[in-house]
Design a protein around this motif. Structure first.
Motif: not given
Length: 310
Positions: A102-104, A160-162, A289-291, A301-302
């Motif tokens: 996972y990278v930000v 994947d996320v913004i 990641e879980a989702v 995921a929570r």
């Protein structure tokens, strides 16, 4: 004026350990900057040590100097330098060497560039997706002055996320942020992403700078109205005496209350809330990641991220 004394719940352990040293060296070898270091993030040791997995880092693109001067931020301002055309490839190479799942990616503001760096951001995302398709990519982008064509470049690169941080409530935007930023402008960026893509959206607020509870409620309502999925709350910490002063050290119990409200009253998919929480925060990454990777339900995921399902 002396800075307010920090309460016990804000005390942090200095970063250390073999994994921390390895990540730091790889980033240096590839001539990369991280917001973890540049902004003195209190969670640097936790994220880089990999205690919850292989470790994570928030890589700061386009140099270590910002074209804006926000009153809360410790990143250097001015003296802008040309972009490094090799940076997108260097980022992808560093991710492989570190073994990040996972990278930000974030960046300084680059108002000096014709597209404000949106194309460079997009190329970095594409480089990672091409060579490391298994890596989850979250991007924390500037507001690009609200220019939709710049935001569209980020969307088209398919991270994947913004994320884009609104930072604080509407009333405090300009004492806190650079005058070129703004509440409605930030909302417009998040709204464009949520309306034109299926990409998860995320934002963050700092508490303890003089906001009122009803203003936090209003901000959460505004965010949910435009479809923001994930929100984080953290304590503002004054980087130096020349920065904005802390108005209040918010108690951990209050942060827990905001987390509960975010889930139960506003229906955010996920909320990370605590004194040391930052926008790029390991618990939030575990949730995503879980989702996305594991296909878990929001409730499961929570639990993965350490939050009881409602």
């Amino acid at each position: 004026m002396s800075r307010a004394r920090k309460p016990d719940w804000l005390k942090m352990r200095p970063p250390s350990g073999r994994r921390f040293t390895e990540i730091k060296q790889v980033l240096r070898d590839h001539d990369l900057h991280t917001v973890c270091e540049e902004a003195n993030c209190p969670n640097l040791g936790e994220c880089w040590s990999g205690r919850e997995g292989p470790g994570t880092a928030t890589i700061m693109l386009m140099g270590d100097r910002c074209s804006r001067g926000c009153n809360f931020c410790d990143v250097k301002t001015g003296g802008m330098e040309p972009l490094d055309p090799d940076e997108p490839a260097n980022v992808a190479s560093a991710i492989a060497e570190i073994g990040l799942e996972y990278v930000v990616l974030t960046s300084v503001d680059r108002d000096d560039l014709p597209d404000q760096g949106a194309g460079h951001f997009a190329r970095t995302i594409e480089e990672i997706k091409t060579h490391h398709p298994e890596t989850v990519v979250e991007v924390l982008v500037p507001d690009f002055r609200g220019e939709s064509d710049c935001v569209e470049k980020i969307i088209d690169a398919e991270p994947d996320v913004i994320a884009h941080n609104i930072e604080t409530v509407e009333r405090l935007q300009w004492p806190v942020r650079d005058r070129r930023a703004g509440y409605e402008q930030s909302l417009s960026v998040l709204e464009q992403v949520s309306e034109t893509s299926d990409i998860h959206t995320k934002t963050s607020l700092m508490l303890g700078i003089g906001e009122y509870d009803h203003e936090i409620y209003q901000t959460m309502g505004d965010l949910r109205e435009i479809g923001v999925d994930i929100v984080t709350f953290g304590q503002y910490l004054q980087p130096s005496r020349s920065h904005l002063e802390v108005s209040e050290h918010v108690h951990p119990d209050k942060f827990s209350t905001w987390q509960q409200i975010a889930h139960e009253e506003f229906g955010f998919l996920y909320c990370a809330s605590g004194p040391l929480v930052r926008s790029s925060y390991r618990a939030g990454e575990l949730f995503v990641e879980a989702v996305l990777r594991e296909g878990k339900s929001v409730e499961a995921a929570r639990r993965t991220a350490g939050v009881d399902a409602e």
